[in-house]
Scaffold this motif. Structure first.
Motif, short mmCIF file in Angstrom:
data_model
loop_
_atom_site.label_atom_id
_atom_site.label_comp_id
_atom_site.label_asym_id
_atom_site.label_seq_id
_atom_site.Cartn_x
_atom_site.Cartn_y
_atom_site.Cartn_z
N ALA A 1 -4.54 -3.41 -1.95
CA ALA A 1 -3.48 -2.49 -1.52
C ALA A 1 -2.70 -1.94 -2.70
O ALA A 1 -1.92 -1.00 -2.54
CB ALA A 1 -2.53 -3.21 -0.56
N GLU B 1 1.12 3.79 -3.29
CA GLU B 1 0.58 5.14 -3.08
C GLU B 1 1.67 6.19 -3.09
O GLU B 1 1.38 7.39 -3.07
CB GLU B 1 -0.19 5.21 -1.76
CG GLU B 1 -1.48 4.40 -1.76
CD GLU B 1 -2.23 4.49 -0.44
OE1 GLU B 1 -1.69 5.13 0.51
OE2 GLU B 1 -3.34 3.95 -0.34
N ARG C 1 0.82 -1.21 0.00
CA ARG C 1 0.00 0.00 0.00
C ARG C 1 0.86 1.26 0.00
O ARG C 1 0.63 2.19 -0.78
CB ARG C 1 -0.93 0.01 1.22
CG ARG C 1 -1.89 1.19 1.24
CD ARG C 1 -2.61 1.31 2.57
NE ARG C 1 -1.68 1.58 3.67
CZ ARG C 1 -1.14 2.78 3.89
NH1 ARG C 1 -1.43 3.81 3.10
NH2 ARG C 1 -0.32 2.95 4.90
#
Length: 225
Positions: free
Chosen positions: A104, A79, A75
């Motif tokens: 994720a 991101e 994740r």
């Protein structure tokens, strides 16, 4: 979209708490000309740090590691600003977290009993900007998802704003069909099938084919049958 530059090797970070797994992967990667290991991590926190330091193209990520696990590391990486793509490497039969890993941000997943050459091929696929999700694995995933209660429950989403034909294509993607197989099933050209998939990615704000499979499942378009 591919992050690699023509002629440059794909930069790979290996994240696994088992040294033998990392060693085996590093050895076979060393024998290739188009892949290079730029870092090795024994836990998720190390993997995140190495990705940030190296800007690796692909992270091969185990899920069960001490401290920060592979799901959280995935994740954070996906991101983050590096654009690094993640391939999960796990033992599917006894791992309940594959679905969470895809949510994720993982661009695919592999099982540890796969041939090493197949794992390297998967890294290349993901580095090229595609997602790895083989039909047989897709069916197993869907079967697991429908038979296993999820806690906390994952909200079901709806595939809205797409045409009937795009819904047909999404259903076939959810079943694990390739663009060629979709074209054959719908009696359209491969180029047209690819166009439909591209439109679905845009309309449904999906990062890649893996997310389209998740959407198809959550929208009730595919089942374990």
């Amino acid at each position: 979209m591919s992050r690699t530059t023509a002629g440059q090797p794909v930069r790979v970070v290996l994240a696994d708490d088992q040294p033998l797994v990392r060693t085996a992967l590093r050895m076979v990667i060393t024998d290739t000309t188009d892949l290079v290991v730029v870092g090795e991590a024994a836990n998720g926190a190390e993997a995140v740090r190495l990705v940030e330091e190296t800007g690796a193209d692909v992270a091969v990520m185990d899920l069960r590691m001490p401290g920060t696990d592979g799901i959280e590391a995935t994740r954070v990486i996906t991101e983050g600003p590096t654009g690094t793509r993640v391939v999960v490497l796990t033992t599917f039969d006894d791992d309940d977290h594959v679905y969470a890993a895809l949510h994720a941000g993982a661009s695919g997943f592999l099982v540890k009993d796969m041939a090493l050459d197949d794992i390297l091929a998967a890294v290349r696929v993901v580095a090229s900007g595609d997602a790895l999700i083989a039909p047989s694995v897709t069916r197993r995933l869907i079967k697991e998802f429908t038979e296993r209660p999820r806690t906390p429950p994952v909200p079901r989403r709806r595939a809205e704003g797409i045409t009937d034909r795009e819904r047909e294509v999404l259903t076939l993607v959810g079943r694990g069909l390739s663009n060629t197989e979709i074209a054959e099933a719908l009696h359209i050209s491969i180029a047209t099938a690819k166009t439909y998939v591209t439109r679905l990615l845009a309309k449904l704000a999906a990062r890649d084919r893996v997310q389209l499979v998740i959407i198809a499942y959550e929208a009730g378009l595919v089942s374990a049958v």
